[in-house]
Write an enzyme that holds these catalytic residues in place. Structure first.
Site, PDB file in Angstrom:
ATOM      1  CE  LYS A  65     -14.797   0.147 -22.310  1.00 38.91           C
ATOM      2  NZ  LYS A  65     -13.510   0.303 -23.012  1.00 38.91           N
ATOM      3  CG  ASP A 100     -12.180  -1.101 -26.418  1.00 39.30           C
ATOM      4  OD1 ASP A 100     -12.539  -0.187 -27.178  1.00 39.30           O
ATOM      5  OD2 ASP A 100     -12.517  -1.160 -25.219  1.00 39.30           O
ATOM      6  CB  ALA A 211      -4.760   3.417 -25.800  1.00 34.64           C
TER       7      ALA A 211
HETATM    8  P1  NAP Z   1      -7.443   1.404 -16.240  1.00 36.79           P
HETATM    9  O1  NAP Z   1      -8.178   0.117 -16.348  1.00 36.79           O
HETATM   10  O2  NAP Z   1      -7.687   2.300 -15.077  1.00 36.79           O
HETATM   11  O3  NAP Z   1      -5.860   1.062 -16.308  1.00 36.79           O
HETATM   12  C1  NAP Z   1      -4.911   2.081 -16.159  1.00 36.79           C
HETATM   13  C2  NAP Z   1      -3.536   1.552 -16.550  1.00 36.79           C
HETATM   14  O4  NAP Z   1      -2.621   2.650 -16.522  1.00 36.79           O
HETATM   15  C3  NAP Z   1      -2.977   0.489 -15.595  1.00 36.79           C
HETATM   16  O5  NAP Z   1      -2.169  -0.389 -16.328  1.00 36.79           O
HETATM   17  C4  NAP Z   1      -2.134   1.354 -14.634  1.00 36.79           C
HETATM   18  O6  NAP Z   1      -1.084   0.636 -13.996  1.00 36.79           O
HETATM   19  C5  NAP Z   1      -1.545   2.344 -15.621  1.00 36.79           C
HETATM   20  N1  NAP Z   1      -1.110   3.585 -14.971  1.00 36.79           N
HETATM   21  C6  NAP Z   1      -1.884   4.546 -14.428  1.00 36.79           C
HETATM   22  N2  NAP Z   1      -1.118   5.553 -13.953  1.00 36.79           N
HETATM   23  C7  NAP Z   1       0.169   5.197 -14.193  1.00 36.79           C
HETATM   24  C8  NAP Z   1       1.424   5.824 -13.926  1.00 36.79           C
HETATM   25  N3  NAP Z   1       1.498   7.023 -13.337  1.00 36.79           N
HETATM   26  N4  NAP Z   1       2.558   5.191 -14.334  1.00 36.79           N
HETATM   27  C9  NAP Z   1       2.494   3.985 -14.955  1.00 36.79           C
HETATM   28  N5  NAP Z   1       1.330   3.343 -15.232  1.00 36.79           N
HETATM   29  C10 NAP Z   1       0.190   3.938 -14.849  1.00 36.79           C
HETATM   30  O7  NAP Z   1      -7.704   2.325 -17.533  1.00 36.79           O
HETATM   31  P2  NAP Z   1      -8.077   1.813 -19.013  1.00 36.79           P
HETATM   32  O8  NAP Z   1      -9.548   1.743 -19.143  1.00 36.79           O
HETATM   33  O9  NAP Z   1      -7.241   0.627 -19.303  1.00 36.79           O
HETATM   34  O10 NAP Z   1      -7.602   3.057 -19.908  1.00 36.79           O
HETATM   35  C11 NAP Z   1      -6.229   3.348 -20.100  1.00 36.79           C
HETATM   36  C12 NAP Z   1      -6.100   4.444 -21.164  1.00 36.79           C
HETATM   37  O11 NAP Z   1      -6.535   3.927 -22.428  1.00 36.79           O
HETATM   38  C13 NAP Z   1      -6.953   5.686 -20.891  1.00 36.79           C
HETATM   39  O12 NAP Z   1      -6.194   6.827 -21.248  1.00 36.79           O
HETATM   40  C14 NAP Z   1      -8.132   5.527 -21.831  1.00 36.79           C
HETATM   41  O13 NAP Z   1      -8.688   6.771 -22.241  1.00 36.79           O
HETATM   42  C15 NAP Z   1      -7.445   4.840 -23.012  1.00 36.79           C
HETATM   43  N6  NAP Z   1      -8.371   4.091 -23.866  1.00 36.79           N
HETATM   44  C16 NAP Z   1      -8.415   4.442 -25.170  1.00 36.79           C
HETATM   45  C17 NAP Z   1      -9.245   3.747 -26.041  1.00 36.79           C
HETATM   46  C18 NAP Z   1      -9.282   4.151 -27.472  1.00 36.79           C
HETATM   47  O14 NAP Z   1     -10.171   3.678 -28.206  1.00 36.79           O
HETATM   48  N7  NAP Z   1      -8.348   4.978 -27.950  1.00 36.79           N
HETATM   49  C19 NAP Z   1     -10.026   2.674 -25.569  1.00 36.79           C
HETATM   50  C20 NAP Z   1      -9.945   2.332 -24.219  1.00 36.79           C
HETATM   51  C21 NAP Z   1      -9.120   3.054 -23.369  1.00 36.79           C
HETATM   52  P3  NAP Z   1      -1.331  -0.096 -12.580  1.00 36.79           P
HETATM   53  O15 NAP Z   1      -1.950  -1.422 -12.916  1.00 36.79           O
HETATM   54  O16 NAP Z   1       0.014  -0.209 -11.985  1.00 36.79           O
HETATM   55  O17 NAP Z   1      -2.270   0.796 -11.788  1.00 36.79           O
END
Ligand code: NAP
Length: 271
Positions: A65, A100, A211
């Site tokens: 992305k 998104d 999400a």
């Molecule tokens: P990402 O860029 O890897 O970001 C992950 C986020 O989760 C960061 O803020 C990270 O915090 C936090 N995190 C990870 N493990 C954690 C823990 N054990 N405790 C607290 N915080 C934690 O991932 P992303 O692309 O943003 O995706 C995040 C989620 O959103 C995923 O589950 C994805 O499937 C979902 N999503 C859903 C949609 C939808 O349309 N429903 C669209 C996009 C994404 P740090 O910064 O501290 O590492």
């Protein structure tokens, strides 16, 4: 026949093909939606090749992305978010968008009956989804508090979002006191039955969107329901980001009921 698709790696378990093909069928559009897994080094060639082959539109997912933002002309929102999840090849040149943000907003407004204008909203997470959701809610008129495990990332993101503040997770109970909207944009709840938000910080005036969509019923949403909050699962965000992409590509209203049916059928089959 038109061709649309998804570019990412991996994309094997994507829910987008059945969701979009249900929309084409309902709107009587002769089109297919296919998935592509180019290697990182081939990404630019893949986007250019799609244009040259007459592909009508592409969705973009992890891990591309951010990189696709540098390969196409982007609209203001995608530029602010720093990520593209939808490329439209319909104009003179390919254009990049981020649906998104609107996906989260429509999920909250349509399914949660949330009024974002003037609301205090809390976004947990400052990764890719957190960035999109924070900008989306701010564009809807909310004052956004961003809380993240790594506080520095929340503070950095808040500096880019109008009326936003950045925090660590420890202050979540205080932030949630006056809030009416909460979005979990972390991956917590996906791998294990865990939540990033203490259950006793939730209350009945909240609309809570998670999400995470696998599982659909996360611990956060169960806790929120127990607290009397309105809950919106992650499939609604996925649905509305897809609906927004469909509308960008075709200029027609998305058949959300048919798309939702296909999406939830696939989610049930995958369980
Ligand atoms: P990402 O860029 O890897 O970001 C992950 C986020 O989760 C960061 O803020 C990270 O915090 C936090 N995190 C990870 N493990 C954690 C823990 N054990 N405790 C607290 N915080 C934690 O991932 P992303 O692309 O943003 O995706 C995040 C989620 O959103 C995923 O589950 C994805 O499937 C979902 N999503 C859903 C949609 C939808 O349309 N429903 C669209 C996009 C994404 P740090 O910064 O501290 O590492």
């Amino acid at each position: 026949m038109q061709v649309f698709g998804l570019v990412g790696n991996p994309v094997g378990h994507s829910l987008s093909p059945p969701m979009h093909e249900a929309a084409y069928e309902t709107r009587d559009i002769d089109a297919r939606y296919v998935t592509f897994e180019p290697a990182a080094d081939d990404l630019a060639a893949a986007v250019e090749g799609a244009r040259a082959l007459g592909v009508s539109g592409l969705n973009v997912t992890v891990p591309y992305k951010e990189r696709v933002r540098d390969l196409v002309a982007v609209d203001d929102l995608a530029a602010r978010i720093g990520a593209v999840n939808t490329v439209d090849f319909g104009g003179d040149e390919p254009t990049g968008h981020n649906t998104d943000a609107a996906g989260a907003r429509r999920a909250l407004e349509v399914q949660g009956d949330a009024d974002l204008d003037g609301a205090d909203a809390v976004v947990v997470g400052a990764g890719g989804a957190g960035r999109a959701v924070a900008h989306g809610l701010a564009d809807g008129g909310a004052a956004v508090a961003i809380a993240n495990r790594t506080e520095e990332r929340a503070v950095d993101l808040a500096a880019d979002v109008p009326s936003a503040t950045g925090h660590g997770l420890d202050v979540l109970p205080g932030l949630l006191g006056d809030a009416t909207v909460l979005v979990n944009a972390t991956s917590v709840g996906m791998e294990a039955d865990e939540t990033p938000v203490p259950a006793d910080a939730l209350h009945g005036d909240l609309v809570v969107l998670d999400a995470v969509y696998a599982p659909l019923e996360t611990r956060l949403l169960r806790d929120a329901a127990t607290a009397g909050a309105t809950t919106v699962d992650g499939a609604w965000m996925l649905l509305y980001q897809g609906a927004e992409a469909f509308e960008l590509w075709t200029g027609r209203r998305a058949p959300v009921a048919a798309m939702d049916d296909a999406l939830r059928t696939r989610l049930r089959d995958d369980r």
